[in-house]
Design an enzyme around this catalytic site. Sequence first.
Site: not given
Ligand code: 25A
Ligand code: L14
Length: 341
Positions: A130, A157, A160, A236, A243, A316
């Site tokens: 991001c 940053q 979120s 952060r 961001h 972001n």
């Molecule tokens: O947190 P996780 O485990 O990394 O999961 C993120 C998403 O991936 C799914 C997960 O399913 C969710 O949709 N996922 C994880 N493992 C998986 C698997 N093995 C998988 N899908 C398939 N197979 P989930 O819904 O079961 O996980 C729960 C997720 O729901 C959100 N959450 C938690 N508490 C909540 C809630 N939502 C609403 N209300 C609540 N009270 C939360 O999602 C939780 O993880 P999240 O927002 O934390 O996910 C962000 C993931 O994306 C990465 N990320 C963020 N920004 C970037 C990014 N990656 C790359 N570039 C970016 N710019 C974060 O690092 C995080 O992993």
């Molecule tokens: O895209 O803000 O590599 O915690 C990993 C860390 C996205 C944002 C990535 C964070 C990120 C992230």
Amino acid sequence: MSKEFVVAVCGATGAVGQEMLSVLEQRDFPYSKLVPMASARSAGKKVDCKGEEYTVIEMTEDAFEGVDIALFSAGGSTSEKFAPCAVKSGCVVVDNSSAWRMNDECPLVVPEVNPHDLDWHKGIIANPNCSTIQMMVALKPLHDEARIKRVVVSTYQAVSGTGQKAIEELENQVRRLMSGQPVVADVYPYQIAFNCLPHIDVFMDNGYTKEEMKMVNETVKIMGDPTIKVTATCVRVPVFYGHSESLNIETEEKLTAADVRTILAKAPGIIVEDYPEKKAYPMAINAAGEDATFVGRIREDETIENGINMWIVSDNIRKGAALNTIQIAETLIERDLVRVP
Ligand code: 25A
Ligand code: L14
């Protein structure tokens, strides 16, 4: 766009996945069918897009049969495991995690900057970090005009980026502190409310964080120019969305502050907001929910011959993640590249 595609959103219940669903709706993305996927613990949850309700299914190795485009944001290990399965099923993957970004087989794309790199994709296209994305949108037009030699960037940053759990952690800590209760830090190593942590992602052997090194390495790959030097400090801050980045840029050719304003005012994806007399400059609270990268505080660096300072802000979760991913998918469609070679 006449042809329609079967689109999967993988990680549909996360902070980025939810934003992907809104962006697909707002841009009326041409899908014939939408398949939201997440982990087993979220299978069965309902999500909405374009006024229709969908049931989230579990992401499994054979869930990608019949899917044309998969938009991944489910963390790096999930992408490592499932993106190759999706490609084997004939599906083109646009991945938000850091898993595939520096892989030589995977283009790393910001559509305003290097759309041509999509031409050599082999099934997986990586969405940059991001902080890198917004910096690329602002730097590319200046590089084309005056060749950038070196950039010193400091980031501010939002939480979120770490996901939904981090958003809740900041909310809870503010609430607890305001009512005189002790804070609990779970997602971040220390209290983030009313604090700044110079620590994003993990520390590396060279003393930098992985987030800082992503900005260094991804810049070179996206710009296709190994001579650009970047040094970064990633921090952060207790902001929910958006961001902010302070950039110090050294160029080969001279650019005045007025030149920079003129170049960036014409550049795609940028809004120049630089009116000190009106106290107008980019701020995270205004960039949240917007598509553009906002640029302001444009000044010549008076300590070197060809230097510019500026302040850039972008959402972001939108340009830094969901929007850029969907712009990549739109560009694939425009260039007739929705197929695994
Ligand atoms: O947190 P996780 O485990 O990394 O999961 C993120 C998403 O991936 C799914 C997960 O399913 C969710 O949709 N996922 C994880 N493992 C998986 C698997 N093995 C998988 N899908 C398939 N197979 P989930 O819904 O079961 O996980 C729960 C997720 O729901 C959100 N959450 C938690 N508490 C909540 C809630 N939502 C609403 N209300 C609540 N009270 C939360 O999602 C939780 O993880 P999240 O927002 O934390 O996910 C962000 C993931 O994306 C990465 N990320 C963020 N920004 C970037 C990014 N990656 C790359 N570039 C970016 N710019 C974060 O690092 C995080 O992993
Ligand atoms: O895209 O803000 O590599 O915690 C990993 C860390 C996205 C944002 C990535 C964070 C990120 C992230």
